[in-house]
Design a protein around this motif. Structure first.
Motif, short mmCIF file in Angstrom:
data_model
loop_
_atom_site.label_atom_id
_atom_site.label_comp_id
_atom_site.label_asym_id
_atom_site.label_seq_id
_atom_site.Cartn_x
_atom_site.Cartn_y
_atom_site.Cartn_z
N LEU A 1 85.14 7.11 -34.36
CA LEU A 1 83.95 7.96 -34.41
C LEU A 1 83.10 7.62 -35.63
O LEU A 1 83.60 7.17 -36.66
CB LEU A 1 84.34 9.43 -34.46
CG LEU A 1 85.21 9.93 -33.30
CD1 LEU A 1 85.39 11.43 -33.40
CD2 LEU A 1 84.62 9.54 -31.96
N GLU A 2 81.84 7.88 -35.49
CA GLU A 2 80.90 7.63 -36.57
C GLU A 2 80.32 8.97 -37.00
O GLU A 2 79.80 9.71 -36.17
CB GLU A 2 79.79 6.72 -36.04
CG GLU A 2 78.84 6.20 -37.08
CD GLU A 2 77.57 5.65 -36.43
OE1 GLU A 2 76.57 5.47 -37.14
OE2 GLU A 2 77.58 5.43 -35.20
N PRO B 1 75.98 6.38 -27.76
CA PRO B 1 75.25 6.44 -29.04
C PRO B 1 74.23 7.57 -29.14
O PRO B 1 73.88 7.98 -30.23
CB PRO B 1 74.57 5.07 -29.12
CG PRO B 1 74.57 4.53 -27.73
CD PRO B 1 75.74 5.15 -27.03
N PHE C 1 79.53 13.94 -35.21
CA PHE C 1 80.30 12.76 -34.83
C PHE C 1 79.69 12.16 -33.58
O PHE C 1 79.30 12.88 -32.65
CB PHE C 1 81.75 13.15 -34.51
CG PHE C 1 82.67 13.17 -35.71
CD1 PHE C 1 82.62 12.18 -36.67
CD2 PHE C 1 83.62 14.18 -35.84
CE1 PHE C 1 83.49 12.20 -37.76
CE2 PHE C 1 84.49 14.20 -36.93
CZ PHE C 1 84.41 13.22 -37.89
N ARG D 1 77.42 10.85 -38.59
CA ARG D 1 76.02 10.58 -38.91
C ARG D 1 75.37 11.85 -39.43
O ARG D 1 75.59 12.93 -38.89
CB ARG D 1 75.23 10.17 -37.65
CG ARG D 1 75.45 8.76 -37.23
CD ARG D 1 74.34 8.38 -36.23
NE ARG D 1 74.92 7.75 -35.06
CZ ARG D 1 74.37 7.76 -33.85
NH1 ARG D 1 73.22 8.39 -33.65
NH2 ARG D 1 74.97 7.17 -32.85
N PRO E 1 83.38 -2.02 -32.11
CA PRO E 1 82.70 -1.25 -33.15
C PRO E 1 83.57 -0.95 -34.37
O PRO E 1 83.05 -0.81 -35.47
CB PRO E 1 82.33 0.06 -32.43
CG PRO E 1 82.31 -0.27 -30.99
CD PRO E 1 83.31 -1.37 -30.79
N ALA E 2 84.88 -0.87 -34.18
CA ALA E 2 85.74 -0.55 -35.32
C ALA E 2 86.01 -1.77 -36.20
O ALA E 2 86.57 -1.65 -37.27
CB ALA E 2 87.06 0.05 -34.84
N HIS F 1 80.29 8.65 -30.79
CA HIS F 1 81.17 7.55 -30.36
C HIS F 1 80.28 6.37 -29.98
O HIS F 1 79.23 6.56 -29.35
CB HIS F 1 81.99 7.99 -29.14
CG HIS F 1 83.06 7.01 -28.77
ND1 HIS F 1 82.81 5.92 -27.96
CD2 HIS F 1 84.37 6.93 -29.11
CE1 HIS F 1 83.93 5.22 -27.82
NE2 HIS F 1 84.89 5.82 -28.50
N PRO F 2 80.69 5.15 -30.37
CA PRO F 2 79.82 3.97 -30.11
C PRO F 2 79.45 3.79 -28.64
O PRO F 2 78.38 3.26 -28.35
CB PRO F 2 80.67 2.80 -30.59
CG PRO F 2 81.66 3.37 -31.54
CD PRO F 2 81.91 4.79 -31.10
#
Lengths: 424, 424, 424, 424
Positions: free
Chosen positions: A165-166, A216, A210, A168, B213-214, A212-213
């Motif tokens: 997870l990213e 987006p 959060f 942002r 992505p990771a 997920h790629p």
């Protein structure tokens, strides 16, 4: 493409006649067959093409078709009983790598591989989230679909691992398409359009989500934070659109005043814990003046519990505050706090710090909890210990004030229940 | 940090004395214990912190510590035999959702959850790829580690699902850090430094790679493509650094002349099929003049097979070409073509088109295949049918020329084997 | 396009016969005519199209065509003498807004507007940089082109204003295409390929460059910095490819050991001052352990000056160091230090700190300055005062050691010149 | 910083007493002095620091301070009259490079260099845009400030050269901060909040804006385009929020229905021509089905002209349409069409195609032009020729229908004016 359009038109015109149900069923059968092929060896060579077809077919299913498809997923894509038993016996007798491999192979439901293959298509991940959302909805009437839900929960839990997870920051320079989703998804304190949201993104606020790629543009969960001078007892000033924008470098307290999970298809996949702690840790590094990380949280189950417990009694204000403290600290259900928000924060290792009278005067706030809200405090150094208390000893770590409030209403609760309450 | 440095220094100084082995073992035990905690309920509240600690501990293990850690992973994190058998019996008797859920829970090795938790740490995914690479290496001496490898293969296969991969074009504006990795990883035709690579990225060439992505700086697999006027019979002009740069819009043929898998930790997770087809499809859309998508591929197992089969015979050129055709089309091993490169492309649905004499005069080329290379042709419309022929009928779809070459050497092979060969 | 190819072929075949010169001239005339149109009112409506045509025409000019074009630019696109005089008289009599406006209009050379219009085409800015580079080269033989150069210098100086430049860190994740340019442009200490450059980008080094948005792949100027423990007296350890990579957080000194201006077309547009101070200021914020910001710089004009001054004398080492100090502190030319590197750093407000014997043993170093290099120290707090000393009092701020070295050789210089030197 | 806060507080408290005016004046004097230093040689070494100071000082000026500062800019930073005359005489006598250089140097106002230096500070470009906006506003009362405006116009025109602008598509994934500016700036058809704007960004619409790299969040000009089936005669359907979203691939006509210049500080720097043609050219390439590129434009000056011309007459509908055609095609002012919108499009080379009765029934539309709007058609192949007709022959290229409408009302106009009108 035009063939399909034709088909859709026919289906449409037959809708009233009952013929349509058969058409939906036929498409569902086609999809189930396609998934069979997809998980066969042949699926490897032409996987991308077949996966696209499967996702498109699924997207095109009408309600009756979906129901039929779910039923086939549940009944025909489960592990084979005989194979499972044979493999378990062999593994029991000798847990060799070969027996282990066989056990793993035959106990994994073919559904899982089918879902993994569907995921290879563009838009596959989004389709699987929708699929699970719909399976969950259908489970009420068809509890046998729980096996499908279980598989999806397992798979999505693995895929939406926090490591993928990213985090942002959401602010006023975030694309409008994402901001619009926050407005739509917000579940705690309604966002009334872009100007309202803009106030929540000023420099004395923060919002993080959060992502997920593979999705987006889709927030998975987001939290809204306000920087204030002291632990807040009232949510209204935080929600006021016209309030003066403060200086974040002088704030002493970061209040997590709204946390929203956005994806019903990810039910049970928990990100909230990570989100809060990551945000607290990042803010701690960025703004050293902030000493307190806390929430201002609803008590969604309070009023219902009070009604159930006290029946017709009409408690006064002091009693109500005591009952809130009692409800949050003494009422358990299967090893968890009864209140769902308490369960979340206490399970995360937060401390229950304060009961706030008339902190949310909205009709929703009054209906849920007589307008009361609570502060849960996250002290990063204590989180592990608090969590242990909660999990191992079923004890809620709370302030002395809350403790006293709870103790004070014990007679009331005992009387209402007609029995003394032994110490847990 | 300095405490650890001290520890490392002590360990270093004790290395010769045998004490170190105990230190490594102790750290491995600590890591195994940490993983136990991590997969317990307590791990949920403090998962991020514990996961970091676990990855750091793993990174700090010396070889003896790793060996010990792998052994514990294999022996103690497997499914419980009794629980498995009980769950299988219950599921056999009644495959209800509850029994299904129990079966899934007890047959999944706790290792999987441990790995998923480790993945939550920054750098977790990279650590797991390394872990698997090392487990694979250790499996030669310790075949019982196969169960760990199996779990990692399953998990990584799910995580590196094609739906999560990003196809990126690699060109001269790609970060040097990534180009350097291509130079390092290239496994087919060595890249001799940046100027060599630059030629391979000119406008009459293409290079594409899959990324996850990771692991944003790590190519997983990459393919190099040259645009030429006709199906090439010689790799030297393609590899020549000084060659004139052609006009891609006039090319008729796209040659996939090098495909390299970069991550040993992803062994068995196959991307190549997707990569080739995606690239072919994209190039088809971008450059309509290109009519042929083909490879110029090595025959890595040819010479060894010829030696095994013909022993001391010294075949002439015509016979060698025939033997190559025979080897690629008639020699099977457990349902697959014997040659690994053939197995890959034929399994993908390519057609074996041409045997090229002296196409790779490098010492490696001569040693592997007497300098011969072959063209596999991808016709996107035929891929599904070719694949079926290969999988279901164990027949290699090839050109008439290759067929005739193979037929021509049948007497030679029969004589060498001392027996007639019946039609497959 | 093919018509032009044909034209080029014809021109090529006529090259030896002298006919080509007329063709080149004709194209130059066409371009000059096009620029006339472009700066007329008509150019406004169709400016983009005409600008493209102009840039393409310019790009296609052969050397004789360019020479002819430059001549026309110089002679026909200058301000009109009569108009200038009339406007100046009117402004002199009455500096009203109207007279001011007319003065501005008629004194601005039409060339400037022509260049601004050319800039509107894609690639226009790059074409103008090339144009100026070529005008500068042609000025040697044709000093009358100075007026064209002056206009371009003025325009480019305005466009490449520091406010429009972007400071970018260059590291190993920078696109190879940009790194390749650094290798090509480096003017102080040759970079021998990508591995050499890689060492210069490790974590104990930094490299920064200015870029302009209209030339995103073109560094304008770059500086290389090394983090070391003390003011360095030798450049060899800094340039050594195999040296151990240090820890930047422990360094006490940041050495600017190479500064290269990349664009001949931007001659006289100075970025170096901004670059050094911005980088020093940024590093100061990032790495508080760094206390000294200094250069290790060449003395390019020393040896030539010593030869001119001392003729046949062969000074010893002590005398040479003294002469270096003298040359850098006492030799002036029109209000500027004679040495160009000294002029740059002293003009920026740096302090001359130390003469280093045998700091650059390369053949270039020996040829320029007997192998000596110097450290200029940037103390951000003193920069303004040092600069004032330099500009207003023509005094070089330097260390006591350098001062003593210079004083020590005064007799030598006086003797060589045959005259006592009065204090400046 | 706190010193300045204190200063501001004092200034504030003195505001009513008249002392403040002196404070503002003193700051303005300080700024003027700083600019003097900034353009001296000393400014080169410490330019970045001084530039920051100058911008901060300017930002802190109160209205009286600004007025004073503008006055000093106008009076003291202009070219020196004597120097100008001397240089003009020398250039007149001999236009040598040296005389040319001197002429350029002394005729350029020192203001320009001061502005270029201010631009070096962060936020400098934005400050200069504000400065010009305020100078323009102050010019009404102080026409002598025109010289400052002229310099800024020249400088900004050069800096905002089309070659430095970036064309960006604006859609729903654009940052909200930019979308909010579009809502604020829209000058033709008011945007009523985000939902209204969202409709204008759907797939049957396009919005494009020019940006400058130094102002990345500030649109300079933007155009809104609707894809429709035929040349529209009514703006209401285009502005309707609830309209069905069409398929852009089937549209035949792209309508530029709103063009807004956003920056008052860039008055007279024209981007609109480039924007329309670039967008038309890009859409032409993307959507080949679109055959017509046209506007639906207001006629802002019509009603006022009709009132002036016809006085008390109340024309009927047919006459009004004729008068619109006459006004747009026959009424000129100094070589330009009288109507500002007509001037823009006709100057760009568009053709006046149709007068649309009751195309804009808003109160603004009725007030400006009796509700009429017109279509200007851009045929890229005819643009150059149309422009020539307009500029050289003062002839408006229009459709036969418009021509006939205009001819039809000639008697009316002649009668109103009391004189026959000779052919232009």
């Amino acid at each position: 493409m035009s063939a399909r359009t034709l088909f859709d038109r026919i289906v449409g015109s037959l809708a009233a006649t009952g013929v349509v149900k058969h058409a939906g069923k036929r498409r569902a059968d086609r999809l189930a067959g396609l998934l069979r092929t997809l998980i066969s060896e042949r699926g490897e060579a032409t996987g991308a093409v077949l996966a696209r077809r499967a996702v498109a077919l699924y997207r095109g299913l009408d309600p009756s078709g979906r129901e039929h498809f779910f039923a086939r997923l549940a009944s025909e894509f489960s592990p084979d009983r005989e194979e499972v038993l044979a493999a378990a016996n062999a593994y029991h007798a000798d847990p060799s790598p070969a027996h282990f491999a066989t056990l793993q192979r035959v106990t994994e439901p073919p559904r899982q591989e089918a879902f993994r293959r569907m995921n290879m298509a563009p838009g596959g991940t989004a389709a699987l989230l929708d699929l699970r959302r719909e399976v969950i909805a259908a489970m009420k009437a068809h509890p046998e679909l729980a096996v499908v839900d279980l598989d999806l929960a397992h798979l999505l839990g693995s895929w939406f691992n926090r490591g993928f997870l990213e985090l942002r920051r959401i602010d006023w320079s975030t694309p409008a398409a994402i901001l619009e989703k926050l407005i739509e998804y917000e579940a705690v304190h309604e966002i009334r359009g872009f100007p309202d949201l803009k106030r929540r993104l000023e420099r004395d606020r923060r919002c993080f989500a959060f992502f997920h790629p593979a999705l987006p543009g889709e927030p998975l969960i987001f939290v809204e934070v306000a920087f204030v001078n002291e632990l807040p007892a009232d949510v209204a000033p935080i929600l006021a659109m016209e309030s003066v924008v403060g200086d974040p470098r002088r704030a002493r307290c970061a209040v997590f005043y709204s946390i929203t999970s956005c994806q019903p298809g990810l039910r049970g996949v928990s990100f909230g814990n990570f989100l809060i702690k990551q945000v607290a840790s990042d803010l701690h590094a960025e703004l050293p003046s902030i000493k307190v990380f806390a929430t201002l949280s609803p008590i969604p189950g309070l009023r219902a519990w009070v009604k159930r417990t006290l029946k017709d009694l009409e408690p006064d204000r002091a009693t109500l505050e005591g009952l809130a403290a009692w409800y949050l600290t003494r009422e358990w259900d299967g090893g968890h706090a009864l209140d769902p928000v308490a369960r979340f924060h206490l399970g995360n290792g937060a401390r229950l710090d304060r009961i706030n009278w008339m902190a949310d005067g909205s009709s929703k706030g009054l209906a849920q909890s007589f307008g009361m809200m609570v502060n849960y405090v996250y002290e990063l150094g204590d989180v592990e210990r608090n969590h242990e208390e909660y999990v191992k000893r079923h004890r809620v770590v709370c302030s002395g004030a809350v403790e006293r409030l709870a103790n004070g209403v014990q007679p009331v609760v005992e009387k209402a229940r007609g029995a003394p309450i032994s110490p847990s």
